[in-house]
Write a protein that holds these residues in place. Sequence first.
Motif, PDB file in Angstrom:
ATOM      1  N   VAL A 158       1.418  -6.332 -33.790  1.00 45.96           N
ATOM      2  CA  VAL A 158       0.255  -6.611 -34.519  1.00 45.96           C
ATOM      3  C   VAL A 158       0.633  -6.058 -35.948  1.00 45.96           C
ATOM      4  CG1 VAL A 158      -2.150  -5.713 -34.882  1.00 45.96           C
ATOM      5  CG2 VAL A 158      -1.091  -6.609 -32.547  1.00 45.96           C
ATOM      6  N   ALA A 159       1.057  -4.819 -36.009  1.00 42.31           N
ATOM      7  CA  ALA A 159       1.220  -4.240 -37.484  1.00 42.31           C
ATOM      8  C   ALA A 159       2.041  -5.030 -38.218  1.00 42.31           C
ATOM      9  CB  ALA A 159       1.848  -2.928 -37.313  1.00 42.31           C
ATOM     10  N   GLU A 160       3.254  -5.543 -37.909  1.00 43.61           N
ATOM     11  CA  GLU A 160       3.740  -6.721 -38.682  1.00 43.61           C
ATOM     12  C   GLU A 160       2.971  -7.671 -39.064  1.00 43.61           C
ATOM     13  OE1 GLU A 160       7.578  -7.739 -36.618  1.00 43.61           O
ATOM     14  OE2 GLU A 160       8.266  -9.104 -38.048  1.00 43.61           O
ATOM     15  N   LYS A 161       2.109  -8.512 -38.394  1.00 41.07           N
ATOM     16  CA  LYS A 161       1.512  -9.530 -39.082  1.00 41.07           C
ATOM     17  C   LYS A 161       0.496  -9.040 -39.873  1.00 41.07           C
ATOM     18  CE  LYS A 161       1.283 -12.382 -34.621  1.00 41.07           C
ATOM     19  NZ  LYS A 161       0.226 -12.667 -33.733  1.00 41.07           N
ATOM     20  N   VAL A 162      -0.207  -7.611 -39.704  1.00 36.82           N
ATOM     21  CA  VAL A 162      -1.278  -7.283 -40.498  1.00 36.82           C
ATOM     22  C   VAL A 162      -0.811  -6.751 -41.613  1.00 36.82           C
ATOM     23  CG1 VAL A 162      -2.635  -5.230 -40.861  1.00 36.82           C
ATOM     24  CG2 VAL A 162      -2.893  -6.448 -38.413  1.00 36.82           C
ATOM     25  N   HIS A 163       0.518  -6.314 -41.783  1.00 39.45           N
ATOM     26  CA  HIS A 163       1.144  -5.769 -43.060  1.00 39.45           C
ATOM     27  C   HIS A 163       1.608  -6.983 -43.865  1.00 39.45           C
ATOM     28  CE1 HIS A 163       1.772  -1.441 -41.316  1.00 39.45           C
ATOM     29  NE2 HIS A 163       0.704  -1.560 -41.738  1.00 39.45           N
ATOM     30  N   ALA A 164       1.963  -7.816 -43.213  1.00 45.92           N
ATOM     31  CA  ALA A 164       2.351  -9.381 -43.803  1.00 45.92           C
ATOM     32  C   ALA A 164       1.328  -9.825 -44.671  1.00 45.92           C
ATOM     33  CB  ALA A 164       2.985 -10.335 -42.726  1.00 45.92           C
ATOM     34  N   ALA A 165       0.050  -9.768 -44.138  1.00 43.51           N
ATOM     35  CA  ALA A 165      -1.211  -9.984 -44.677  1.00 43.51           C
ATOM     36  C   ALA A 165      -1.588  -9.096 -46.000  1.00 43.51           C
ATOM     37  CB  ALA A 165      -2.306 -10.352 -43.752  1.00 43.51           C
TER      38      ALA A 165
END
Lengths: 421, 421
Positions: free
Chosen positions: A192-199
């Motif tokens: 989740v963190a990876e996705k959120v940070h990518a955004a």
Amino acid sequence: MSNHVPSTRGQCVEADASDPLGAFRDRFQLPEGVIYLDGNSLGALPKNTLARVGRTITDEWGLGLIRSWNDASWFTKPTDVGDRIAPLVGAASGEVVVADSTSASLFQVLVSALRMRPDRSVVVSERDNFPTDLYMIQGTQELLAGADRDLDRRLIHDDGPSLDEVLADDVSAVVLTHVNYRTGRMYDMAAVAEKVHAAGALVIWDLCHSVGAVPVDLNAADADFAIGCTYKYLNGGPGSPSFLWVPARHQDAARPALTGWQGHAKPFDFTVDYEPAPGITRFRVGTPQLLSLAGLEASLDVWADVDMQAVRTKSLALTDLFIALVETRLAAYDLEIVTPRDHDRRGSQVSLRIDGGYQIMQALIARGVIGDFRAPDLMRFGFTPLYLGYADVWDAVSVLEEILTSGVWQDERFARRGAVS
Amino acid sequence: MSNHVPSTRGQCVEADASDPLGAFRDRFQLPEGVIYLDGNSLGALPKNTLARVGRTITDEWGLGLIRSWNDASWFTKPTDVGDRIAPLVGAASGEVVVADSTSASLFQVLVSALRMRPDRSVVVSERDNFPTDLYMIQGTQELLAGADRDLDRRLIHDDGPSLDEVLADDVSAVVLTHVNYRTGRMYDMAAVAEKVHAAGALVIWDLCHSVGAVPVDLNAADADFAIGCTYKYLNGGPGSPSFLWVPARHQDAARPALTGWQGHAKPFDFTVDYEPAPGITRFRVGTPQLLSLAGLEASLDVWADVDMQAVRTKSLALTDLFIALVETRLAAYDLEIVTPRDHDRRGSQVSLRIDGGYQIMQALIARGVIGDFRAPDLMRFGFTPLYLGYADVWDAVSVLEEILTSGVWQDERFARRGAVS
């Protein structure tokens, strides 16, 4: 114990006998005749709590009086106790502080996150999140509405929209509960963190159903903020204070909303202007509720001896057993197991959907099997490896079977009234 | 006792013997050899507290477990206990709720007040107010800054500007502490309200040094909001929860900032959208800290038997005595009595200004006379009529006299380190 799921009560008793966590049961005070499957709502009482709180009352307060702010280290308690929670959530020393209620703690970190993303207007959460998180997001948005940005709340759901669908460059923060309070479904925090940070957004984790239930490693999962409660799996006592986590890398940038004097850089200078303390201390607000904090300290004395990997192993074994027994012994009834079978997606509870769930739960409670019910149709069963055994699980399913078979749950005395968390 | 101020120790002993509140001393547990003059910072321990908190731990939590949310009325505790505080502050039933820290409660009512005055941008307070009030005002202003209005903080002071000078049609709310934490000076609540209302603003009272210290009648004084702490004169225990008061006439219009689930109209419907509960309940936030609340319940059992007018009579007699003894017996020393002589302007403490005040207070504490020190130069002495007698006051002044006469306070061991509220 083996990876094999017990299929007789005798095998359950054997599993209890060889349980590496078996000795912990003796450190809790549980009423006779009760199988307690609601430690996910209010954890059981550790035997050392009464003496520990009693000492705070009679010695620290009664004898020490005002002097205990220094002599009993009352003033540094919120960060001292925070440091004791830290290893349970993969936090470093100086990253956790004990605070007021979970809702207030969410407000503190949410405002901090919004301030770190001043050009973004959307907070993402989940429709099935515990409502206080949703309400606090709304309240924060209403508070800041009319400001230089319009804030919006965007909710994901298992039926859509997904996190991928809602993440965009207008999202400031994503507020998710790691283990869902209804279903027991667990997120992969790092993914989740990876996705959120990518955004370009920040992720805030609510650990209410995680801490003490499953291993959590906030720093390894690259989380941005977290909050959690201590009265469920941590056994801190009814309404024991929440904690909040801010990683060292965000502490300078994070400016809390509630600028109380105990978060001031120099609280005893009694200056006119607010100046945040360095580090996690700036997230303190007012005077901590020290009797409740003493209860939490007592339970952390128990948790200091606990290996969370052993807890996880037994938790999965207990929930596997419960699921297997429901599937085999209760196959005749229309019970839907809504908790994921996949270990990687399961917390430490199992939820069952069934018509008449409210009444069935009342009948269970009347027989000493205490779980709870969440509207509109879920029976929840929490599994707490420190004071629950395999034979308990077997016996609980036996009682459930008797109730379903006899139809006693349809009795008037189990009719719907209300329910409390 | 008579209105005559005792002038010998024998007269003090006689006054104690005929004290109508004398029997209350037996309901508190005080250490041997201590004269406790810091009940304005942390009240003494009632004898019934240990058993009351113990019952919450062993019976309500240990045996009742999750069922106690209903069976032990945990869920309605914040308003039930609020109703027990109400008579002490001139509030009606349904107007007081027990909450988190005083700072958080101030935030709740301040935001409510600001929302009721959307076209006004200034919050008035006092430079010598307890700092957390000043900090919370700043934090709230920073939070709302950039909104459709710029918020400003305007501070009054005894040396000017005065309240009359700062009140104008841009003032939304006036936040004042009824009894000043440094000087013990008390405001005329009704007179202030009249001025504030004439300017179209709302008045918020901080009652931290009033509740249990002086009679308070919020409704008669036409106040708009109030907050207070329970661990000082009310003896609720270290960090016991604060309370907040919203009069019935404002409850519909008041929209709290912290929109937690326990302030929701239907908390157990687990809906997605926030809807404030009717009445004072909307000011609840999250789960209350029930062990600390139980401590407060115990002390309120004592306060239920107290006549606040009798407390006021004795409080004034004790502070009159202290002032008279300082003036007569300590006339040789350069002690400034900063607390007003005028009864109508005096709370239940007396503050003395003197060079070396910090060290003198340390020497007093070492001799068992416990007051406290507030930077830069004030020694504070709190007078709590339920457990303090006239002879105690006499003896405290005797110890102070010995310390000043001998000069022992200049000893290295009393040198300055730090101080805690």
